[in-house]
Each structure stands twice: as C-alpha cells, then as structure tokens.
Scaffold this active site. Structure first.
Site, PDB file in Angstrom:
ATOM      1  N   HIS A 126       0.661  -1.240  -0.034  1.00  0.00           N
ATOM      2  CA  HIS A 126      -0.079  -0.075   0.110  1.00  0.00           C
ATOM      3  C   HIS A 126       0.858   1.196  -0.071  1.00  0.00           C
ATOM      4  O   HIS A 126       2.120   0.952   0.033  1.00  0.00           O
ATOM      5  CB  HIS A 126      -0.837  -0.086   1.468  1.00  0.00           C
ATOM      6  CG  HIS A 126      -0.105   0.351   2.572  1.00  0.00           C
ATOM      7  ND1 HIS A 126       0.527  -0.722   3.090  1.00  0.00           N
ATOM      8  CD2 HIS A 126      -0.029   1.470   3.368  1.00  0.00           C
ATOM      9  CE1 HIS A 126       1.175  -0.111   4.309  1.00  0.00           C
ATOM     10  NE2 HIS A 126       0.906   1.339   4.369  1.00  0.00           N
ATOM     11  N   ASP A 128       0.492   5.461   1.701  1.00  0.00           N
ATOM     12  CA  ASP A 128      -0.254   6.124   2.627  1.00  0.00           C
ATOM     13  C   ASP A 128      -0.926   7.288   2.298  1.00  0.00           C
ATOM     14  O   ASP A 128      -0.548   8.054   1.357  1.00  0.00           O
ATOM     15  CB  ASP A 128       0.800   6.639   3.755  1.00  0.00           C
ATOM     16  CG  ASP A 128       1.489   5.660   4.683  1.00  0.00           C
ATOM     17  OD1 ASP A 128       0.928   4.248   4.342  1.00  0.00           O
ATOM     18  OD2 ASP A 128       2.449   5.937   5.095  1.00  0.00           O
TER      19      ASP A 128
HETATM   20 FE   LIG Z   1       1.952   2.593   5.504  1.00  0.00          FE
END
Ligand SMILES: [Fe+2]
Length: 379
Positions: free
Chosen positions: A188, A190
C-alpha cells in the site's frame, strides 16, 4: 461525540519490557518520551474522537494549499548532505539508500533540501542510530510540507501529527493472525485519498523485534518503466479513484454501511523534484480506473499491481535496528511491513507525514531511466 473508550496503560511507571499479551509501552519509547518532556500521565497514546460521518472527513483539508517541493530547489550534486556523511550506501540499484554519520535533527536547511531530492531520486533513505524527539521529528517533517494530522489515528500526546505505529495497539482492535496479518502487512501507500496526498513520510522506530519485522518498498518509477512503451500510452493521462484506509458512514443513509473517502487522481504522475514519471497505484486503496468498465479496470489494475509487487529488482527490503529512521516518498513507492514476528515481540515507532502537491500528469516527463541515460532502445 465522546471519545471511544480505548485501552489506557495502567501506569507508565510500572511498565517493564513488554511481554507477549501485555500492552506495555516499550521501554525505549518511554525513555525517549520522558527525555522529550512528553506528558504520559493521561495515558498513551492520545486518541482523537473518532469521526463517524463521511462528510466531516471530506471537509478535512478539502481546499488547495500551496506546495513547493524542497527537493526542487536543491543542488543536484547534493554536496552539503553527501559530503557531511561518513558513508552513503545504495542498498539496491534502483531504490533505497542508507546514510551514515548524520543526525537528522541537526541537518541544515540546505541539507534538508538535498535530502528531499535524494528521497525523490532513491525513493527511500535510511538513517540508523538517530536521536530524535517527536517534536524534532515533526519539525523536520514540516520542511517537506504540511503535516498530516489524522482524524482518528493515535498520536504522541501533545504533538499532533506524530502518528503512533504500534502493531500491538492496532491488534487490540483487529486481531491479526499468521494467515491474515492485516494492516500494514500488504502492499500500500499512505493517504492516497487526500486532496493533496502524502509526499515524504518519516517513520522512526525506537523498538523492533529481534527477528523479523522488515519493511519492503517498491519503486513506482521502475514499475512504470517495466511497462512497454505501448502499454504506457494506454494508461498515461488516465485517472483513477483512490480511497481511504478507514471507513465512515453516510450521514443521510447510515444503514448503507461503511463508506470510504474517495478522490480522483492520475494513475501516472510526475514527481515535481525529479520530473520523472511514476506509476501511482496500490492494491489496497485504488478502486477503479475512471472511464473504464469495472471488468476492464480490474484487469488493468490487477496487471499493474502485479508488475509493481512482483519484480524483486525494483524493491528494497530493510532490516531495522533500534532507533532507525526511514524517510520515503509515497508519490513514488508502495510499501509492505512484514508481520513475521507475529506480535511475539514489540515494534513501536512514530510517523510524521508531509502532504505534497495535487498529483499531476505530465506527458513530456521522462522516465527515470530515460533521464539517467540508462534506458535501452526499446524503453
Ligand atoms: Fe503505511
């Protein structure tokens, strides 16, 4: 709304080195906070009142803010930073550099600009054996942009914007297990749902497991370069819908279930400091490519995630030691925190994220390899 009741540490004074199943503040963290004058008397960490409704969270920072990337004004040779270091180690060919012999809290303004450029070029930069208070960490982060203050993530008491990264705490809400490690243990990046999403994130870990707990990063510049020039043309200029990690409720239809903050940004973006193009997707938070049918979007996104996640030559895997800082650029990376220690030992740190520009696509921007003169004839 009253804050949600969450576990409060019984007494900071009584905490010892944490054992399994004991949520004691790790000793190294406690010492660091005490030295920094952090008031732990009201419990740790600070938990803001959790917002419920989607519209309230949409309104957070929902306006254009000026942003200048510090790396864009740096001397390309980065002499002030690099010549002050005792050692500069490139951990892989395409991503990740470790700098030795410098304390982040003591960098000059010029060195901070050059660090910004180095992060933009190398995607993630590491500094071991740092002595840095949460306040100093926040101050350094402000150099790289407006600090993100999360509406619900736990933070260091009295220092808004210093998010606590403590898997044991997270596990009190959603219990992870070996087969479903959850949280940060998947690829992922942020805060992609922000109007101006995350640029440089600085994670300082004061406590790490004796075995495992590595973090991996992959290069978005290089993921884009792995695509054929013909495929790049297909996705250049396309936009995608990016969503928040946390769910909320629609005020007018709360029974409809969890809803996420969603914003539209380009799928391929240019970095303002390097001018290089990067693929900007992540499996956890990219919903769909705008303008395509779901089946088409799923197919293309699935391929892009695979390219980004599966090419080990565009990744770095970092083994932490206590009191290490990692500074990475969310515009040009995805990351993944290995949970192989399964919570048997504590891992604790503080994270400061600077928000960057509104993502943009630049048709004329080169790839990293083109700019560095290392691209082959079919690139
Ligand atoms: Fe993260």
């Amino acid at each position: 709304m009253a804050p949600v009741a969450l576990p409060i540490l019984p007494s900071i004074k009584d905490t010892v080195a944490p054992k399994k199943d004991t949520l004691g503040l790790p000793e190294a963290a406690r010492k660091r906070f005490e030295k920094a004058g952090i008031d732990l008397s009201a419990g740790y960490p600070y938990r803001p009142a959790k917002p419920i409704y989607l519209d309230d969270v949409y309104n957070v920072r929902d306006h254009d803010r000026p942003f200048t990337d510090p790396g864009s004004r740096a001397d390309p040779a980065k002499k002030a930073l690099l010549s002050a270091a005792t050692e500069v180690i490139h951990l892989t060919a395409h991503i990740g550099t470790e700098i030795k012999g410098l304390q982040l809290k003591d960098l000059t303004d010029q060195q901070k600009d050059e660090l910004g450029l180095l992060i933009a070029e190398r995607s993630v930069v590491f500094f071991r054996d740092q002595e840095i208070t949460p306040q100093e960490q926040k101050k350094l982060g402000e150099w790289f942009g407006e600090i993100e203050v999360h509406p619900q993530a736990p933070s260091v008491p009295g220092v808004p914007g210093t998010t606590v990264i403590w898997p044991a705490l997270q596990a009190t809400e959603v219990a992870p297990n070996f087969r479903n490690p959850g949280g940060a243990s998947r690829w992922h990046t942020d805060l992609v749902h922000e109007r101006q999403p995350a640029g440089v994130t600085h994670l300082f870990n004061d406590t790490i497991p004796s075995i495992g707990g590595d973090t991996l990063w992959a290069s978005g510049y290089a993921a884009y370069e792995k695509l054929s020039p013909g495929f790049r043309k297909l996705i250049d200029g396309k936009e995608a819908v990016y969503r928040s990690a946390h769910p909320y409720l629609d005020r007018n239809n709360p029974t409809a279930g969890p809803k996420y903050i969603e914003r539209v940004h380009p799928l391929v973006r240019a970095h303002p400091a390097t001018g290089w193009k990067a693929l900007w997707v992540n499996r956890a938070m990219t919903v769909r490519i705008a303008g395509l049918d779901k089946a088409e979007s799923d197919l293309i996104l699935g391929y892009l995630y695979d390219v980004y996640e599966r090419n080990v030559d565009i990744q770095v895997r970092f083994k932490w030691t206590q009191n290490t800082s990692a500074l990475w650029d969310n515009r040009i990376t995805i990351h993944n925190a290995s949970w192989d220690y399964e919570g048997n030992e504590p891992r604790h740190g503080t994270r400061v994220t600077a928000l960057a520009e509104k993502p943009y696509f630049d048709e004329k921007a080169p790839t990293r390899r083109q700019a560095l003169g290392i691209a082959g004839p079919d690139e």
